[in-house]
Design a protein around this motif. Structure first.
Motif, PDB file in Angstrom:
ATOM      1  N   UNK A  15       0.886  -1.339  -0.061  1.00  0.00           N
ATOM      2  CA  UNK A  15       0.064   0.087   0.020  1.00  0.00           C
ATOM      3  C   UNK A  15       0.889   1.348   0.109  1.00  0.00           C
ATOM      4  N   UNK A  16       2.098   1.130  -0.238  1.00  0.00           N
ATOM      5  CA  UNK A  16       2.971   2.132  -0.409  1.00  0.00           C
ATOM      6  C   UNK A  16       3.482   2.188  -2.240  1.00  0.00           C
ATOM      7  N   UNK A  17       2.954   1.513  -2.833  1.00  0.00           N
ATOM      8  CA  UNK A  17       3.375   1.352  -4.214  1.00  0.00           C
ATOM      9  C   UNK A  17       2.137   1.486  -5.224  1.00  0.00           C
ATOM     10  N   UNK A  18       2.313   1.973  -6.303  1.00  0.00           N
ATOM     11  CA  UNK A  18       1.462   2.046  -7.301  1.00  0.00           C
ATOM     12  C   UNK A  18       2.125   1.537  -8.660  1.00  0.00           C
ATOM     13  N   UNK A  19       1.783   0.652  -9.213  1.00  0.00           N
ATOM     14  CA  UNK A  19       2.502   0.163 -10.677  1.00  0.00           C
ATOM     15  C   UNK A  19       1.705   1.361 -11.674  1.00  0.00           C
ATOM     16  N   UNK A  20       2.897   1.621 -12.498  1.00  0.00           N
ATOM     17  CA  UNK A  20       2.651   2.795 -13.556  1.00  0.00           C
ATOM     18  C   UNK A  20       2.976   2.551 -15.032  1.00  0.00           C
ATOM     19  N   UNK A  21       2.356   3.308 -15.945  1.00  0.00           N
ATOM     20  CA  UNK A  21       2.929   3.100 -17.290  1.00  0.00           C
ATOM     21  C   UNK A  21       4.353   3.902 -17.581  1.00  0.00           C
TER      22      UNK A  21
ATOM     23  N   UNK B 146       4.235   7.825 -14.340  1.00  0.00           N
ATOM     24  CA  UNK B 146       4.407   7.792 -12.879  1.00  0.00           C
ATOM     25  C   UNK B 146       4.620   9.339 -12.564  1.00  0.00           C
ATOM     26  N   UNK B 147       5.376  10.027 -13.159  1.00  0.00           N
ATOM     27  CA  UNK B 147       5.532  11.436 -12.759  1.00  0.00           C
ATOM     28  C   UNK B 147       4.209  12.248 -13.131  1.00  0.00           C
ATOM     29  N   UNK B 148       3.697  12.007 -14.125  1.00  0.00           N
ATOM     30  CA  UNK B 148       2.461  12.612 -14.483  1.00  0.00           C
ATOM     31  C   UNK B 148       1.246  12.186 -13.241  1.00  0.00           C
ATOM     32  N   UNK B 149       1.234  11.187 -12.731  1.00  0.00           N
ATOM     33  CA  UNK B 149       0.041  10.541 -11.671  1.00  0.00           C
ATOM     34  C   UNK B 149       0.629  11.437 -10.644  1.00  0.00           C
ATOM     35  N   UNK B 150       1.742  11.550 -10.157  1.00  0.00           N
ATOM     36  CA  UNK B 150       2.369  12.097  -8.947  1.00  0.00           C
ATOM     37  C   UNK B 150       1.957  13.683  -9.097  1.00  0.00           C
ATOM     38  N   UNK B 151       2.356  14.326 -10.343  1.00  0.00           N
ATOM     39  CA  UNK B 151       1.858  15.758 -10.159  1.00  0.00           C
ATOM     40  C   UNK B 151       0.259  15.952 -10.435  1.00  0.00           C
ATOM     41  N   UNK B 152      -0.294  14.908 -10.690  1.00  0.00           N
ATOM     42  CA  UNK B 152      -1.916  15.041 -10.879  1.00  0.00           C
ATOM     43  C   UNK B 152      -2.148  14.946  -9.342  1.00  0.00           C
TER      44      UNK B 152
ATOM     45  N   UNK C 119      -4.288   6.762  -1.972  1.00  0.00           N
ATOM     46  CA  UNK C 119      -5.549   6.847  -2.677  1.00  0.00           C
ATOM     47  C   UNK C 119      -5.662   7.820  -3.789  1.00  0.00           C
ATOM     48  N   UNK C 120      -4.851   9.034  -3.385  1.00  0.00           N
ATOM     49  CA  UNK C 120      -4.902  10.135  -4.614  1.00  0.00           C
ATOM     50  C   UNK C 120      -4.029   9.441  -5.817  1.00  0.00           C
ATOM     51  N   UNK C 121      -2.938   8.781  -5.603  1.00  0.00           N
ATOM     52  CA  UNK C 121      -2.162   8.469  -6.626  1.00  0.00           C
ATOM     53  C   UNK C 121      -3.038   7.368  -7.492  1.00  0.00           C
TER      54      UNK C 121
END
Length: 396
Positions: A98-104, A109-115, A270-272
């Motif tokens: 629950x500290x990890x989100x798999x990304x494209x 991943x950077x776009x997800x973080x900044x969003x 949850x936001x990510x």
């Protein structure tokens, strides 16, 4: 006008990396691939490690029922736990799935973080030279890039960062090993950055994040290690991909990991997850998630990159080109022999040498060489580099 004004502006200022790469694609049919020395793009020429092929064959031969269906937007729990276990071992911090989100990839991943973390007008500090796409990613989400210069040896200038922090600052991006310089930020620099941002965060009454972009973290030389950010910076977010360490750029598989010490880490997670969905990624590629779960401690053969680094560095410095010796990644970032780095890159094209000007990384007066190419291309290019050096008054 068929496109938005801001996109039209970005097209006209589009990445130098892609411009020069496309020039290489134009020249190779004319002169032959072995006579065009294309050092423009960080596209690994080596193949994934044998463990990847073995895992792929195993999965293809023994498919898991439902393995191409949707899963949680965060990714498969077992993959996220495998990532968390590897990061826990490296950092000494207790991460879970629950500290990890798999990304494209890392770009996704950077776009997800900044969003997730940016409100319109929030500022993000970037140390030059830097990967130019950061500015576009920030603009996607209403963020403003605040550029500060690094030190002469390309290490972080903490005084410059401190001076750039305002009430609108939300994060600092770091990239170690760095693209384009190959420098690695040492542990004491990360500790000092943490103290700086903790103090500034208290002053302005908001959490200041460090977003650590780490696709080259396993590609280091000469006994250098990359300090685990989680061990040194409390409010840190790691974004990475397996494009470089497993030579899988086309597969677009990466992850975001958040420090368990972040206040309200579950809310950030949850936001990510929400941002991963609403940006249209939905989830990272299912097949790749299953494969990289078993490969968190694998990598390509780093000695091949070290050999290429040494071949280039030793020969170019002997010709009179000046540069900081890279500690990692697969780039050289020499000083331009001409004050105008764009003009230098144009001069190099006369010799079929394709480079990227430092201006494309926010650092005029330099140029980037990507040496993730066949060794013979480097060897074949040396006479051309020597002729270019002599033309510009270097020893050659």
């Amino acid at each position: 006008m068929p496109v938005a004004q801001h996109i039209r502006a970005q097209i006209s200022q589009s990445s130098w990396i892609r411009k020069m790469f496309e020039e290489g694609e134009r020249l190779k049919p004319i002169y032959g691939e072995d006579k065009v020395y294309d050092f423009t793009i960080g596209n690994p020429n080596n193949e994934p490690p044998a463990a990847f092929r073995e895992a792929l064959l195993e999965l293809a031969s023994h498919p898991v029922p439902g393995m191409h269906r949707y899963m949680s937007n965060a990714g498969y729990p077992e993959t996220r736990q495998a990532v968390a276990d590897a990061l826990s071992t490296a950092s000494g911090k207790a991460l879970t799935a629950d500290h990890v989100v798999m990304t494209v990839g890392a770009g996704g991943g950077l776009n997800v973080v900044f969003k997730t973390i940016l409100d319109p007008g929030d500022e993000v500090i970037i140390s030059a030279p830097f990967f130019v796409e950061y500015k576009g990613y920030l603009a996607n989400h209403g963020g403003k890039a605040v550029i500060v210069q690094s030190k002469e040896d390309f290490q972080l200038d903490l005084d410059a960062i401190a001076a750039a922090v305002t009430a609108k600052t939300r994060a600092v991006i770091i990239n170690s090993p760095n693209n384009p310089t190959g420098v690695v930020y040492p542990a004491d620099s990360l500790d000092a950055l943490n103290r700086l941002l903790e103090a500034k965060g208290a002053e302005f009454g908001r959490t200041l994040f460090v977003v650590s972009d780490e696709p080259y973290a396993k590609i280091v030389y000469d006994g250098v290690t990359v300090p685990p950010v989680f061990a040194h910076i409390r409010n840190s977010i790691v974004v990475t991909s397996h494009s470089k360490d497993l030579a899988l750029p086309g597969e677009r598989i990466g992850y975001i990991a958040i420090s368990p010490e972040i206040e309200e880490a579950p809310l950030l997670f949850d936001g990510l997850v929400l941002a991963n969905r609403i940006l249209g990624f939905v989830n990272a590629p299912a097949l790749m998630q299953r494969l990289v779960a078993k490969l968190q401690n694998a990598s390509v053969n780093i000695d091949e990159y070290r050999e290429k680094r040494d071949l280039f560095y030793d020969n170019l410095t002997a010709m009179g080109y000046e540069m900081v010796k890279p500690q990692g990644a697969f780039y050289l970032f020499p000083k331009s022999p001409l004050a105008d780095d764009v003009e230098f890159v144009r001069r190099a094209q006369k010799y079929n040498i394709l480079l990227v000007p430092g201006s494309g990384f926010g650092k005029p007066g330099y140029f980037r060489i990507a040496y993730c190419v066949e060794k013979r291309i480097i060897e074949n290019s040396l006479e051309a580099f020597r002729a270019l050096a002599k033309e510009l008054g270097l020893p050659g």
